[in-house]
Enzyme design. Sequence first.
Site, PDB file in Angstrom:
ATOM      1  N   GLY A 291       0.851  -1.265   0.022  1.00  0.00           N
ATOM      2  CA  GLY A 291      -0.120  -0.059  -0.001  1.00  0.00           C
ATOM      3  C   GLY A 291       0.914   1.222   0.028  1.00  0.00           C
ATOM      4  O   GLY A 291       1.822   1.223  -0.537  1.00  0.00           O
ATOM      5  N   SER A 292       0.461   2.208   0.773  1.00  0.00           N
ATOM      6  CA  SER A 292       0.963   3.679   0.821  1.00  0.00           C
ATOM      7  C   SER A 292       2.461   3.711   1.243  1.00  0.00           C
ATOM      8  O   SER A 292       3.074   4.686   1.186  1.00  0.00           O
ATOM      9  CB  SER A 292       0.292   4.557   1.182  1.00  0.00           C
ATOM     10  OG  SER A 292      -1.013   4.602   0.708  1.00  0.00           O
ATOM     11  N   THR A 293       2.933   2.743   1.829  1.00  0.00           N
ATOM     12  CA  THR A 293       4.311   2.753   2.618  1.00  0.00           C
ATOM     13  C   THR A 293       5.306   2.807   1.353  1.00  0.00           C
ATOM     14  O   THR A 293       6.476   3.027   1.645  1.00  0.00           O
ATOM     15  CB  THR A 293       4.423   1.344   3.428  1.00  0.00           C
ATOM     16  OG1 THR A 293       4.399   0.243   2.651  1.00  0.00           O
ATOM     17  CG2 THR A 293       3.530   1.396   4.571  1.00  0.00           C
ATOM     18  N   SER A 346      -1.406  11.164   1.354  1.00  0.00           N
ATOM     19  CA  SER A 346      -1.309   9.771   0.997  1.00  0.00           C
ATOM     20  C   SER A 346      -2.272   9.821  -0.352  1.00  0.00           C
ATOM     21  O   SER A 346      -3.253   8.929  -0.495  1.00  0.00           O
ATOM     22  CB  SER A 346      -2.037   8.841   1.785  1.00  0.00           C
ATOM     23  OG  SER A 346      -1.516   7.446   1.648  1.00  0.00           O
TER      24      SER A 346
END
Length: 575
Positions: A291-293, A346
């Site tokens: 995901g957004s990491t 994000s």
Amino acid sequence: MIRLPGVQYPWRFRLVLVVLAVLVAAIAWRIVDLQVVDRDFLQSHGDARSLRHIPIPAHRGLITDRNGEPLAVSTPVMTLWANPKELLPAAGRIPELAALLGLEPRALVQRIEQNARREFIYLMRGLTPEQGQAVLEYRIPGVYGVEEFRRFYPAGEVTAHVVGFTDIDDKGREGVELAFDEWLAGVPGKRQVLKDRRGKLIKDIQVTQNAKSGKALALSIDLRLQYLAHRELRNALQEFGAKAGSLVMLDVKSGEVLAMVNQPTYNPNNRRNLNPQAMRNRAMIDVFEPGSTVKPFSIAAALGTGRWKPESTVDTHPGSLRIGRYTIRDVSRGGVLDLTQILMKSSNVGISKIAFDIGAEPIYAVMQQAGLGQDTGLGFPGERVGNLPNHRKWPQAETATLAYGYGLSVTAVQLAHAYAVLANEGKNVPLSMVRQDRLPQPVQVMDAAVAKQVLQMLQAVVEEPGGGGARAKVPGYHVGGKSGTARKAAVGSKGYVDKAYRSFFAGVGPMDNPRIATVVMIDEPSNGAYYGGLVSAPVFGKVMAGALRLMNIAPDNLPAEAQPQKLAQVNGGRF
């Protein structure tokens, strides 16, 4: 006139005498040959029926943490065994033996009778030497003991997934015990004894080969940090009703794994009712879409092309973007955002438009060089590599999903390694589960200036209002990181599981001289919240706060009047 046969045929009589004489001579020569000339043959066969070499158990090597705290030790135990052929004639003493061993007499009798033709069966293994000797003192016919070693794990479930365990024969079966089995295993010795034909010991003659103990192994794990991470991860799972979780902490400069914990876990000292699912070292075996990491790496790729600057902006209005059949959406409303704000908000739309501008190839290259979807080199049993897709021609949908963390699969260790590269000014250091006495040679895989710019953005994500990482703050220190929330892919079918998420937070600290990279992954939180900034960020903050203090790393975010009282770093930052 009657003639005797011997007189009638004298040559036959003489032939018989000659043959008998030859046979007697051959037998006599064979006796002399075996007893005098070639006596080693009979002696070796005689010794084989009387002299025996019994093994002397070897002490398995000690496993410690980086500070010498024991994680796996070998303790002497005794195994009791029986010869049913000797024990059955003394069947009247079997109930006595059963009482000494705490067994049911009828079951023991039945077991011995079923093995009546055998000369060896185990009675009980893993007894203390005192318990075993107490049984042998009753001198029950056919009952014998042998000394062995059994592995004991002082930290129990806290280090179970890292250290692993051995089987009943003291062979490594999981974790470090399996990965370093040849290093840890000793070489058994030999003792020459004299036994009769029934196998009873008559005389202990000599030690022909001394047992060689296994080599000690100092892991990179810091047991203090391991306990801290274990406690905070367990508390988070209980608070949010999560299914599972992992936490990995790395030393940015050396690549050493300082802590690695998973939930659920198990007690390696008592595996009678062990659930196989609890044995999985999820930090190395479970793969997931991050995901957004991974958005910071997409930003790093954009900065690396020179086409984008930190102050460059993207219009994300109206908060959604249509690509063929797919619609990319942001949680927050759209607007004009610079690169830092894209990470703070994000924004999937913002990062997708950047990816469309630079193409997927630079993003793929940065992620690959940072270690995502690559072998970590730890050599851990069962470790998975994950998948970083690479297309000859990148469609728009795949380009966008790569940029915001879908369509690829990584492990928690790989994600922590990638953040360590950012924190180490773009230098990739090989990971190690063993304590390093000197710093390894790093490889520059990312421009140092770009890495520093991304770190500043990650600090803003945690410290600036509306950044989404406020719950990851650490009092007295500047830290940076990025949260992530990803839907769980369905197993055995396409698409995603409804209302099933993984929550992440990945970050580094302290920001003036990053030392620690930490990743928190919590699987399927169910008590209301599931966003990474709400579920995983607080775990990161608590663990990072404790780790920085335990490692005596100087604070970099104290009030001005407290600056002269900052703690000095130990040994130039090494510990």
